[in-house]
Enzyme design. Structure first.
Site, PDB file in Angstrom:
ATOM      1  N   HIS A 226      -2.742   2.226   1.140  1.00 59.74           N
ATOM      2  CA  HIS A 226      -1.652   2.393   2.178  1.00 59.74           C
ATOM      3  C   HIS A 226      -1.073   1.023   2.631  1.00 59.74           C
ATOM      4  CE1 HIS A 226       1.188   4.006   4.798  1.00 59.74           C
ATOM      5  NE2 HIS A 226       0.451   4.521   5.703  1.00 59.74           N
ATOM      6  N   HIS A 265       5.913   2.792  -6.550  1.00 56.41           N
ATOM      7  CA  HIS A 265       5.843   3.444  -5.199  1.00 56.41           C
ATOM      8  C   HIS A 265       5.589   5.022  -5.385  1.00 56.41           C
ATOM      9  CE1 HIS A 265       6.789   4.820  -1.271  1.00 56.41           C
ATOM     10  NE2 HIS A 265       6.562   3.583  -0.702  1.00 56.41           N
ATOM     11  N   ASP A 319       6.480  -4.243  -0.187  1.00 52.65           N
ATOM     12  CA  ASP A 319       5.263  -5.099  -0.272  1.00 52.65           C
ATOM     13  C   ASP A 319       5.203  -6.392  -1.015  1.00 52.65           C
ATOM     14  OD1 ASP A 319       3.851  -3.769   1.730  1.00 52.65           O
ATOM     15  OD2 ASP A 319       3.364  -2.308   0.365  1.00 52.65           O
TER      16      ASP A 319
END
Length: 383
Positions: A226, A265, A319
């Site tokens: 996560h 994702h 990210d």
């Protein structure tokens, strides 16, 4: 599950299971769309602030100028944390994981809050305001303590983003640095029913207190599946070293079917819209500061990944570029995940408040796959 359930009825990871309604965040992963209150994330990033996003999530509406000013004043007034907490944080082992330290500190913070056991709607809101304000103070104190430095007291004359950077470094950031960090917080403030938000809601569904909900969420975010992906991206960039080595490195990874950090994702099968915003800022910072190596490496990785995996719905996520933005702000990579929490506290609190207004205890079933028709065997008769 019921006796009639079959293994193919199991929704692994709860994928596709809808258990509640929410007015906060909408995601269309196929189209790469993310909205809060129906407003695209790109507009929030361009026009808003973390303070305003936090208000909007807690109240499910945009504030008036007066409402935003009052909310901002409340945040500024609640930044200080008990001296005893700061002393305890300073005594944490220097080897502690920053997320461990954050989890422990927030749990202790609840001990100092006289309202902590109150689970009324009004109390949950008041605690949320304090938590949003104090998360930055706690995280900055943790970072400094684990680095052998004394905590820096918050300043009420700075914005939320600027104040955090000031407490973290001891130096007042430039207007551009503060705005860049503010945008990063806006982009991470909420993201639907992710693992940590779901964990907070699961805890809240038992009518537990707000601090327990948030500590539960921190525990979920600590897991590398996560939080932590942007830290791993920075590790990958350091391993690659220079832009000329990027193509061979990524090609070999893809040929060997190895995971590329910051790519892919669970929800998005298109570009994560947050990554598009951060890419532009990463490029700007890299060119301005003369730190183009990281950006050039990422640019090469993105090009190859999209060429080879885009048809399968695999693209860079938020990210992918966020780590380089944080690094350019002088933030160490081990604090990327706590900063994720610094932003997501608004979404966690808003989701808990929203869910508990029409609460139902979360109690899923599991399909039993163990032995049947067994009997207890006395210890002396066991082999």
């Amino acid at each position: 599950m019921t006796d009639t359930a079959k293994p193919n009825d199991i929704a692994k990871g709860l994928e596709g299971v809808v258990f509640t309604e929410s007015k906060l965040t909408f995601i269309d992963g196929a189209q790469g769309i993310l909205t809060h209150l129906g407003i695209p994330i790109e507009e929030w990033a361009e026009k808003s602030t973390f303070e305003e996003v936090s208000y909007a999530l807690l109240h499910t509406k945009l504030p008036s100028a007066a409402e935003l000013a009052q909310f901002d004043a409340e945040l500024r007034a609640n930044r200080e944390v008990p001296a005893k907490l700061l002393a305890d944080v300073a005594a944490y082992p220097r080897t502690a994981n920053p997320m461990q330290a954050l989890r422990t500190a927030i749990s202790e913070l609840g001990l100092h809050d006289a309202q902590s056991e109150d689970t009324s709607d009004e109390a949950r809101y008041a605690i949320s305001v304090r938590l949003i304000a104090q998360f930055s103070t706690v995280i900055a104190a943790v970072a400094r303590a684990l680095g052998g430095q004394a905590a820096v007291a918050p300043r009420a004359d700075l914005t939320h983003a600027a104040n955090f950077l000031y407490m973290l470094t001891g130096k007042e950031p430039t207007t551009e640095q503060a705005r860049l960090f503010d945008i990063a917080l806006v982009l991470h403030a909420d993201h639907g029913m992710n693992a940590s938000t779901f964990t907070a809601i699961a805890t809240a569904s038992t009518l537990s207190d707000m601090y327990s909900c948030v500590v539960s969420a921190i525990g979920a975010l600590k897991g590398p599946l996560h939080g932590g992906a942007n830290e791993a991206v920075m590790g990958m960039l350091d391993e690659i070293g220079t832009p000329d080595k990027a193509e061979a490195y990524i090609t070999a990874k893809l040929d060997n079917k190895e995971k590329i950090m910051g790519v892919g994702h669970r929800v998005y099968k298109n570009f994560d819209p947050r990554s598009r915003v951060l890419r532009d800022y990463a490029e700007h910072v890299a060119s301005k500061e003369g730190k183009s190596n990281y950006y050039q490496i990422l640019e090469t990785i993105e090009r190859i990944v999209v060429e080879r995996m885009g048809s399968r719905g695999i693209y860079p996520n938020v990210d992918f570029y966020s780590g380089t933005v944080y690094a350019d702000l002088g933030i160490k990579k081990e604090y990327f995940t706590p900063i994720f929490a610094l932003a997501r506290i608004s979404g966690w609190c808003a989701s808990v408040i929203e869910y508990t207004r029409d609460n139902r205890l979360l109690r899923p079933d599991a399909l039993y796959s163990g032995a049947t028709n067994q009997h207890y065997v006395e210890l002396k008769d066991r082999k």
